[in-house]
Design a protein around this motif. Structure first.
Motif, PDB file in Angstrom:
ATOM      1  N   UNK A   1      87.051 -79.938  -2.251  1.00 17.53           N
ATOM      2  CA  UNK A   1      86.047 -79.270  -3.076  1.00 17.53           C
ATOM      3  C   UNK A   1      85.497 -78.045  -2.357  1.00 17.53           C
ATOM      4  N   UNK A   2      85.189 -78.207  -1.061  1.00 19.55           N
ATOM      5  CA  UNK A   2      84.660 -77.052  -0.312  1.00 19.55           C
ATOM      6  C   UNK A   2      85.676 -75.913  -0.260  1.00 19.55           C
ATOM      7  N   UNK A   3      86.968 -76.278  -0.133  1.00 20.49           N
ATOM      8  CA  UNK A   3      87.986 -75.220  -0.083  1.00 20.49           C
ATOM      9  C   UNK A   3      87.993 -74.417  -1.379  1.00 20.49           C
ATOM     10  N   UNK A   4      87.936 -75.121  -2.496  1.00 20.06           N
ATOM     11  CA  UNK A   4      87.923 -74.423  -3.795  1.00 20.06           C
ATOM     12  C   UNK A   4      86.643 -73.608  -3.940  1.00 20.06           C
TER      13      UNK A   4
ATOM     14  N   UNK B   1      78.968 -72.377   4.274  1.00 23.01           N
ATOM     15  CA  UNK B   1      80.249 -71.973   4.837  1.00 23.01           C
ATOM     16  C   UNK B   1      80.992 -73.223   5.319  1.00 23.01           C
ATOM     17  N   UNK B   2      82.285 -73.271   5.016  1.00 15.56           N
ATOM     18  CA  UNK B   2      83.093 -74.439   5.379  1.00 15.56           C
ATOM     19  C   UNK B   2      83.976 -74.060   6.563  1.00 15.56           C
TER      20      UNK B   2
ATOM     21  N   UNK C   1      79.403 -73.835 -13.352  1.00 18.91           N
ATOM     22  CA  UNK C   1      80.252 -73.034 -14.236  1.00 18.91           C
ATOM     23  C   UNK C   1      81.436 -72.442 -13.477  1.00 18.91           C
ATOM     24  N   UNK C   2      81.158 -71.887 -12.307  1.00 19.65           N
ATOM     25  CA  UNK C   2      82.252 -71.257 -11.559  1.00 19.65           C
ATOM     26  C   UNK C   2      83.309 -72.279 -11.157  1.00 19.65           C
TER      27      UNK C   2
ATOM     28  N   UNK D   1      88.757 -74.446 -11.872  1.00 23.99           N
ATOM     29  CA  UNK D   1      89.609 -75.629 -11.692  1.00 23.99           C
ATOM     30  C   UNK D   1      90.093 -76.231 -13.010  1.00 23.99           C
ATOM     31  N   UNK D   2      89.782 -75.593 -14.134  1.00 23.31           N
ATOM     32  CA  UNK D   2      90.145 -76.166 -15.439  1.00 23.31           C
ATOM     33  C   UNK D   2      91.213 -75.311 -16.124  1.00 23.31           C
TER      34      UNK D   2
END
Ligand code: SR1
Ligand code: MG
Length: 438
Positions: free
Chosen positions: A83-86, A97-98, A141-142, A147-148
């Protein structure tokens, strides 16, 4: 599955083995604080003088709030990393920041946000946070767009759905959010004085039947990679003008501002708080309305606290308005992005239908979140720290509002309403139910 658990004593050694983190901390000059007060994980703030510091989060192989007798796969940390990567691509300004994921230790390294405040703590102190709800709606929303079907070619979407399972944590949500609170269950608990309200809820077949349809959607509709646990404890905030380090926000954490010291709510149109969404370990491919729904439900819970406290009216009003603003921010961001969708065979009429359906889902999931935090296993400090009489009054009002969060009960399931009207109708119901207990 065995791996060494991190402790304040072994973190320096661990960090020495992670050279990509040495720009943020110096393992030879390390101060470590364990700050994990959540239900599942170990969380450490690691700092070195003059450096940004890091937050290290390690998944435990069991449910922390219960103990080793409830085992839980640490694989959820892989889901959180995904999830953090996306999010780092799709909405970088609204997440920490990841720095990366260590699959051997199930440990994530993320930005040190210790000078920020958890939104729930701020609200519990009676301080509104205008801007935070916009951040949460925009984040949702983003992520939905990216991802959809809106942002991914269908083949890629199908592959993402297959590789994003988060089985154990979806099982927790299925049980704790969408099943147990709606019937008698040994893990439920609530004050004796609330028993008549809970019995009414459990006997309300129109409502519990609708919750089953939300659970069915949760199990079957793999629409977007949602956060899955977007409550006010999953959002950090700070004043928008506080810069990238220190500043006013640095004074906020320990016994930070109260309603008195923070001053009055800002004028309409000002957004003086900025937000970052964290802790996406419950992420999964699910219905697009889940995140806004959970967040809106938590704003309602905060309004429940505010309604029986001081300064009640202004804060309740802001929280109730923020329920709608979360939705309108979500909707506005999706409308902004819609012209860039990958498959233009989905026309504008489809978007209208989709938004309306999602607005009803948002209200439904908001209701479930309200109910589960009152009846189910995992409570919220908003209500739990109130003295019993006020708590029961707020809880009864909120349960009554939640039971009205079905399409039929909100607007007769009308198809010819604006999606924002659906959510503002629920917000109005929460406001008026709480109006009687203040
Ligand atoms: C056993 S985990 C209980 C709750 O904590 C998490 O934050 C989720 O909200 C979950 O439902
Ligand atoms: Mg969490």
């Amino acid at each position: 599955m065995s791996y060494e658990l991190l402790t304040p004593d072994n973190l320096a050694e661990y960090l020495k083995s992670q050279p990509h983190l040495h720009g943020a901390v110096d393992p030879d000059r390390l101060a470590v604080r364990e700050v994990g007060d959540g239900n599942l994980n170990l969380v450490f703030i690691c700092e070195s003088p003059g450096m940004p510091g890091l937050c290290i989060k390690q998944a435990l192989p069991y449910v922390r709030m219960v103990g080793p007798e409830w085992p839980l796969s640490p694989e959820r940390a892989c889901a959180e990393a995904r999830s953090y990567e996306v999010a780092s691509e799709a909405v970088p300004e609204l997440v920490p920041r990841f720095y990366g994921f260590d699959p051997d230790r199930y440990a994530l390294a993320i930005e040190n946000l210790s000078s920020w405040t958890v939104l729930r703590s701020l609200l519990n102190r009676g301080v509104p946070a205008p801007g935070a709800e916009i951040g949460a709606g925009t984040y949702a929303a983003r992520m939905v767009f990216a991802t959809s079907f809106m942002g991914l070619p269908s083949e890629k979407l199908r592959r993402q759905v297959c590789t994003s399972a988060n089985t154990d944590l979806c099982g927790i949500t299925e049980q704790l959010v969408l099943t147990e609170p709606f019937a008698d269950h040994p893990r439920n608990s609530f004050p004796v004085a609330l028993k008549p309200d809970v019995e009414q809820l459990h006997g309300d077949a129109g409502y519990t039947g609708y919750v089953q349809s939300l659970k069915h959607q949760f199990l079957t509709r793999s629409e977007a990679l949602v956060h899955g646990d977007l409550h006010t404890g999953s959002v950090m905030v700070r004043p928008a003008d506080s810069g990238s380090g220190g500043g006013p926000a640095a004074e906020m954490d320990e016994g930070g501002p109260t309603a008195r010291t923070a001053g009055a709510a800002p004028a309409k149109g000002e957004h003086p708080w900025t937000a970052k969404v964290f802790d996406p370990e419950f992420c999964f491919y699910g219905p697009a309305g889940v995140d806004v729904g959970m967040f809106v439900g938590n704003l309602a819970l905060a309004a429940g606290r505010a309604a029986v406290g001081d300064p009640a009216p202004e804060l309740v009003r802001w929280l109730v308005d923020a329920m709608t603003t979360t939705w309108t921010s979500f909707e506005a961001e999706l409308r902004r992005l819609w012209p860039t969708r990958v498959d233009a065979s989905f026309g504008d009429d489809f978007l209208e239908d989709w938004l309306l359906q999602t607005s009803y889902d948002v209200c439904g999931y908001a209701g479930c979140e309200i109910v589960r935090r009152i009846v189910g296993l995992a409570k919220v400090s908003d209500l739990e720290t109130l003295e019993e009489e006020s708590r029961v009054a707020a809880q009864a009002a909120l349960l009554s509002a939640a039971r009205k969060a079905t399409p039929r009960r909100l607007l007769g399931g009308r198809a010819s309403v604006a999606p924002a009207t659906v959510v503002s109708t629920l917000a109005g119901i929460v406001g008026s139910e709480l109006g009687d207990v203040g």
